[in-house]
Scaffold this motif. Structure first.
Motif, mmCIF file in Angstrom:
data_model
loop_
_atom_site.group_PDB
_atom_site.id
_atom_site.type_symbol
_atom_site.label_atom_id
_atom_site.label_comp_id
_atom_site.label_asym_id
_atom_site.label_seq_id
_atom_site.Cartn_x
_atom_site.Cartn_y
_atom_site.Cartn_z
ATOM 1 N N SER A 98 17.159 -29.492 -9.021
ATOM 2 C CA SER A 98 16.698 -29.871 -7.675
ATOM 3 C C SER A 98 15.258 -30.402 -7.784
ATOM 4 N N GLY A 99 14.797 -31.059 -6.712
ATOM 5 C CA GLY A 99 13.425 -31.579 -6.696
ATOM 6 C C GLY A 99 12.406 -30.469 -6.928
ATOM 7 N N GLY A 100 12.626 -29.332 -6.270
ATOM 8 C CA GLY A 100 11.701 -28.206 -6.401
ATOM 9 C C GLY A 100 11.647 -27.699 -7.837
ATOM 10 N N GLN A 101 12.830 -27.639 -8.468
ATOM 11 C CA GLN A 101 12.873 -27.187 -9.868
ATOM 12 C C GLN A 101 12.187 -28.197 -10.777
ATOM 13 N N ALA A 147 -3.330 -32.142 -8.741
ATOM 14 C CA ALA A 147 -2.019 -32.316 -8.124
ATOM 15 C C ALA A 147 -2.125 -33.363 -7.014
ATOM 16 N N ASP A 148 -1.393 -34.469 -7.160
ATOM 17 C CA ASP A 148 -1.442 -35.542 -6.157
ATOM 18 C C ASP A 148 -0.200 -35.455 -5.264
ATOM 19 N N GLU A 149 -0.375 -34.913 -4.064
ATOM 20 C CA GLU A 149 0.725 -34.714 -3.111
ATOM 21 C C GLU A 149 1.918 -34.017 -3.778
ATOM 22 N N PRO A 150 1.717 -32.847 -4.366
ATOM 23 C CA PRO A 150 2.789 -32.217 -5.161
ATOM 24 C C PRO A 150 4.013 -31.826 -4.345
ATOM 25 N N THR A 151 3.870 -31.734 -3.015
ATOM 26 C CA THR A 151 5.021 -31.357 -2.179
ATOM 27 C C THR A 151 5.572 -32.565 -1.411
ATOM 28 N N GLY A 152 4.991 -33.745 -1.670
ATOM 29 C CA GLY A 152 5.321 -34.942 -0.880
ATOM 30 C C GLY A 152 6.784 -35.362 -0.929
ATOM 31 N N LYS A 170 11.381 -26.066 2.305
ATOM 32 C CA LYS A 170 11.639 -24.837 1.538
ATOM 33 C C LYS A 170 11.122 -24.977 0.101
ATOM 34 N N ASN A 171 11.452 -26.101 -0.532
ATOM 35 C CA ASN A 171 10.975 -26.329 -1.902
ATOM 36 C C ASN A 171 9.465 -26.557 -1.940
ATOM 37 N N GLY A 172 8.948 -27.233 -0.900
ATOM 38 C CA GLY A 172 7.505 -27.458 -0.795
ATOM 39 C C GLY A 172 6.764 -26.128 -0.733
#
Ligand code: ADP
Ligand code: MG
Length: 260
Positions: A169-172, A191-196, A201-203
């Motif tokens: 998954s993206g989060g993984q 970290a450049d927008e690491p949750t973007g 939930k993964n963010g």
């Protein structure tokens, strides 16, 4: 505050400077500017940036799209050079370095995490995390294995080490990218927008991981659009049109660090 900084340094697991230098910032920018030139256009991506980052800090950088956040992170991460002003890393004046010296400094001091993970699809999770160490001369195979396994363990991805990025998954994938950034035990995690590219939930999971790494001593500088995530850092700086316009220090979080 000096008390806070020295305490942060003690908490840090990265190589610290010899005793008595705790007040020396890890990163120092003075009057930093960046002009980007294309054939017809000249963009002042950054103007007169003055910023220090101390060991053990968790700094967030926010501001509207196009304001210069990624340009700033690229300069701090030695991927790009300012066109004016001075940038020091661990008191080293970086403008005097040649390309090899910059690359060497980057590989030992900087870990980078990107919005789009930037993992190599043909390599397994283990091989992706191993990659930064493969450029190191004289490192033993056993040592590589221990470092890669430790990094995967820290992000909770050991059980997926034989998987390929496309099977995660993206989060993984972002957790693996964080392990790759940590494997060389850098002084600073950028970290450049690491949750973007992640759902909330993964963010949230990635933010929890960054917060945990910070509490274990990792120095972090993170670009984010999201005010909720900026609030999780010790200190937030805002950029507008290439200039630092605002700084917000969370004393509440600093107090927690002193107690810890
Ligand atoms: P942010 O990360 O805050 O969205 P950037 O640092 O990517 O902003 O960009 C800052 C400014 O520099 C923007 O106006 C952008 O269009 C411009 N810019 C970025 N990269 C280049 C480039 N390679 N050449 C010319 N202009 C660029
Ligand atoms: Mg950007």
């Amino acid at each position: 505050m000096p008390t806070n900084q020295s305490n942060n340094s003690e908490l840090s697991n990265s190589s610290s400077s010899p005793g008595g230098q705790h007040n020396e910032p890890l990163i120092s920018l003075r009057g930093v500017g960046k002009i980007l030139r294309t054939e017809e256009l000249e963009t002042h991506a950054l103007s007169n940036i003055n910023l220090d980052i101390h060991q053990g800090e968790f700094l967030s950088v926010s501001g509207p799209s196009g304001c210069g956040k990624s340009t700033l992170l690229s300069i701090i991460g030695l991927l790009d050079e300012p066109t004016s002003g001075q940038f020091k890393l661990k008191n080293i004046t970086t403008e005097k370095l040649n390309m090899d010296q910059r690359a060497q400094l980057r590989s030992t001091e900087i870990g980078f995490i990107f919005q789009s993970f930037n993992l190599i699809g043909d390599l397994s999770v283990y091989e992706n995390v191993e990659l930064p160490l493969s450029y190191r001369d004289g490192i033993k195979k056993d040592e590589v294995k221990t470092k890669v396994e430790n990094a995967l363990d820290r992000v909770g991805m050991t059980h997926r080490k034989r998987h390929y990025p496309g099977q995660l998954s993206g989060g993984q994938q972002q957790r693996v990218a964080i392990a790759r950034a940590l494997v060389s035990e850098p002084s600073l995690l950028l970290a450049d927008e690491p949750t973007g590219n992640l759902d909330s939930k993964n963010g949230e999971a990635v933010m929890n991981l960054l917060t945990e790494l910070h509490s274990q001593g990792t120095t972090i500088c993170m670009v984010t659009h999201d005010p909720r995530y900026a609030d999780r850092s010790d200190r937030n700086v805002r950029i507008f049109d290439g200039r630092l316009v605002d700084e917000n220090i969370r004393t509440e979080s600093a107090d927690k660090l002193i107690v810890a």
